[in-house]
Design an enzyme around this catalytic site. Structure first.
Site, PDB file in Angstrom:
ATOM      1  N   GLU A  22       0.815  -1.223   0.000  1.00 49.22           N
ATOM      2  CA  GLU A  22       0.000   0.000   0.000  1.00 49.22           C
ATOM      3  C   GLU A  22       0.845   1.268   0.000  1.00 49.22           C
ATOM      4  OE1 GLU A  22      -0.558  -2.649   1.884  1.00 49.22           O
ATOM      5  OE2 GLU A  22      -2.620  -3.286   1.550  1.00 49.22           O
ATOM      6  N   HIS A  38     -11.031  -4.877  10.444  1.00 46.42           N
ATOM      7  CA  HIS A  38     -11.650  -4.783   9.114  1.00 46.42           C
ATOM      8  C   HIS A  38     -13.030  -4.146   9.171  1.00 46.42           C
ATOM      9  CE1 HIS A  38      -8.564  -7.850   8.381  1.00 46.42           C
ATOM     10  NE2 HIS A  38      -8.683  -7.637   7.087  1.00 46.42           N
TER      11      HIS A  38
END
Lengths: 324, 339
Positions: free
Chosen positions: B66, B135
């Protein structure tokens, strides 16, 4: 690869050295109290690149319009070698409105879009950005390259490894340049880095890796030329590590008590060494040395004068430029 | 054509992808990259069908790096391209926040306005399906707190498409934060409002302008994202009980449309802020501050807020629904304000 122009490289090294030396003088000249990093006409941290000129000069000798550089917190040598305007850069370091960034960036955050030059104070984090610039060059069909510069300490950052992988898997025209000056602030390379050479790490990503020893500007010129040619031809990224020298402290005010080889530093200065070898080749005379130094003195003095005469920004200008 | 356009109903996910696709058709500088955005179409459907239409050159699957690919988005943007980059879950911010906060959001300012970073960073937010602490977060308050990036938070398909087109056309970095539960995914419980009428043609929804999702006169609910859908459900129920609720859908946090909020609160005199993000130091407190700084006398009843009570998002269903701003809790909070 372009022709080796020894005199031009020597001249550029002297110009950078004069710049860093004068900035050091100016930085300390009016610090009152002397210990206050935020005092004086040049406030804040100051990381000077004296001794590391061969890295920048050897690379930038090959660059052309449209090529990009992302430099780290110690950026002046690459900026100057890449054609960033010395007056505007100096005014930025003085925090003036005539600066590259109107006083918003300072010495670690110099942005010159005209020359595709930027730097970041967060080590290794300029590398992903360089990958993106290279991606843009490739998509636009140019043969421009992006130079991603970082120190040897930053080669242990995740961003370094992510960037090498990304550049390799996408075959991007990036050249990773690692300036190994032996010291990550106060931590020596052998205490921080597995393996003797970061150039060996390139193999893990399937790209060429070259180590340039002895802070040798001509060896750097050769290595950079090969890597840049390769990138321009569409053959992908390369990595070059140069063993260079941090002539001054990590930052101005760093007493460097941790540095046992401090006494030998001046003996390893690359500029007198290069001058001597050029004299031996008959390509440089004492008169030329004096003239090159005089030109550098005049240019740097003029830049400092320009900076000092540029107005300071108004406090309310801090609210500008958050959004385009 | 116009008849089918008016009646066509699609999911939020499809609407997002359609917005991106229209911009890719219009502007060759627009491209997409992220994890599984290619043949998969984005884990939450945000790039549905784009790979088939535009190919691997413009819809680019990235390594799981990322920092690397968000940084590459920044580099491409400063060179004049318009990348739409996906961070699969906002919870992954921890592995790339330096690029987001120190680079994407600051370069324009640091450069004295000389460098632009026209990039969209879209990311999935929210819980409600037992994906637990790493998450399920919203975190939009975290990004809105840091200067230099716009933050949009669509609640329905129409806005999702229009805000996406606005975000891509914006010369600034835009965090585009969509809620997984609002995407209309076939594999997740969905509110019927996750599917809605969306014109086929291109249009924009302005960034920085809240919407009155439902007019009302007794209580204002200020909210965003999936909580808008829940609040509308509650507002419809309460109408039957004689309580008229106005629902303000913020649609973006940066810029924040304080004018619409204050106007509504001035009208109703009662406000509940519903936020699926953490309670303290966030959106709910910000709205309270905006009201207090303007005129505390606007309120007939003390300020009320409903948000995740400063705990990580738990896994087990009873635990998670114990802390999410559910319809029941929204309804109870509105009734408290009317008591």
């Amino acid at each position: 690869m372009g022709d080796l122009d020894r005199l031009a490289m020597y001249t550029q090294m002297v110009r950078i050295r004069q710049y860093e030396s004068r900035i050091m003088q100016e930085y300390h000249a009016d610090k009152s109290p002397a210990w206050d990093i935020g005092a004086g006409l040049i406030p804040g941290e100051m990381h000077l690149a004296a001794g590391q000129e061969p890295a920048a000069v050897g690379v930038c000798a090959h660059l052309k319009k449209g090529d990009a550089i992302t430099a780290p917190h110690r950026p002046h040598h690459f900026a100057l070698a890449h054609g960033v305007d010395m007056n505007k850069m100096t005014a930025e370091i003085y925090g003036r409105t005539g600066g590259l960034c109107k006083g918003k960036g300072g010495h670690m955050h110099l942005f010159d879009p005209e020359n595709h030059f930027s730097c970041s104070g967060i080590i290794a984090q300029g590398l992903p950005v360089a990958c993106g610039q290279a991606m843009a060059f490739k998509r636009k069909g140019t043969d421009n390259v992006a130079i991603a510069v970082t120190g040897e300490g930053a080669a242990n950052q995740g961003a370094f490894h992510e960037s090498l992988n990304l550049a390799a898997v996408w075959n991007l025209p990036v050249i990773f340049v690692i300036e190994d000056n032996d010291w990550a602030i106060s931590v020596p390379k052998d205490a921080s880095t597995a393996g003797a050479s970061n150039a060996d790490r390139a193999a893990g990503y399937g790209m060429p890796g070259v180590r340039v020893e002895d802070n040798d500007v001509e060896a750097m010129f050769e290595a950079a030329g090969a890597a840049i040619d390769r990138a321009r031809a569409g053959d992908g990224p390369s990595l070059i590590e140069i063993h260079t020298l941090r002539l001054f402290g990590h930052f101005e005010g760093d007493a460097q008590a941790y540095r046992p080889e401090l006494e030998t530093v001046n003996d390893r200065d690359p500029i007198p060494k290069y001058a001597a070898s050029l004299k031996e080749l008959g390509e440089l005379s004492d008169d030329q040395i004096a003239a090159i130094q005089a030109d550098a003195d005049a240019e740097v003095d003029a830049a400092i004068e320009f900076a000092k005469s540029s107005p300071e920004p108004a406090p309310e200008d801090a609210l500008l430029h958050v959004f385009a | 054509m116009s008849t089918t356009t008016e009646t066509r109903r699609i999911t939020t996910a499809k609407a997002m992808a359609e917005g991106i696709g229209l911009e890719m058709q219009r502007d060759p500088n627009v491209f997409v990259m992220g994890e599984d955005v290619g043949a998969y179409g984005g884990i939450f459907g945000s790039t549905t069908d784009l790979f088939g239409e535009f190919g691997a050159d413009r819809v680019i699957d990235t390594p799981i790096s990322e920092t690397g690919f968000i940084g590459a988005g920044i580099g491409a943007a400063v060179e004049g391209l318009r990348p739409v980059v996906e961070l699969m879950f906002v919870d992954f911010y921890g592995v790339c926040m330096d690029q987001i906060s120190n680079h994407m959001a600051k370069i324009h300012y640091e450069s004295g306005g000389n460098v632009k970073v026209p990039m969209v960073l879209m990311t999935a937010t929210g819980g409600g399906y037992s994906d637990a602490a790493q998450h399920s977060q919203c975190l939009w308050g975290t990004f809105a707190h840091l200067p230099g990036m716009k933050v949009v938070v669509p609640s329905n398909p129409y806005d999702a498409k229009g805000l996406m087109i606005s975000a891509i056309q914006d010369d600034n970095p835009v965090m585009y934060m969509f809620h997984k539960g609002g995407q209309g995914l076939v594999w997740m419980e969905k509110n019927p409002r996750s599917i809605g009428e969306v014109p086929e043609e291109s249009y924009t929804v302005p960034i920085g302008k809240a919407a009155i999702a439902k007019e009302g006169s007794d209580v204002t609910i200020v909210t965003l994202s999936l909580s808008v859908q829940h609040s509308l459900d509650v507002a419809e129920e309460l109408e039957g009980e004689g309580i008229s609720v106005e629902v303000v859908d913020l649609r973006s946090l940066v810029p924040l449309d304080t004018e619409t909020v204050l106007e509504s609160v001035g009208k109703t005199g009662r406000v509940l802020v519903v936020d699926e993000d953490y309670k303290s130091f966030g959106l709910t407190g910000e709205i309270a501050a905006v009201i207090a700084e303007t005129d505390p006398g606007l309120l007939k009843k003390p300020f009320s807020r409903l948000a995740v009570p400063d705990v990580p998002i738990p896994y087990a269903r009873p635990l998670e629904y114990g802390i999410l701003p559910t319809r029941d809790k929204i309804k109870a909070a509105v009734k408290d304000l009317m008591a």
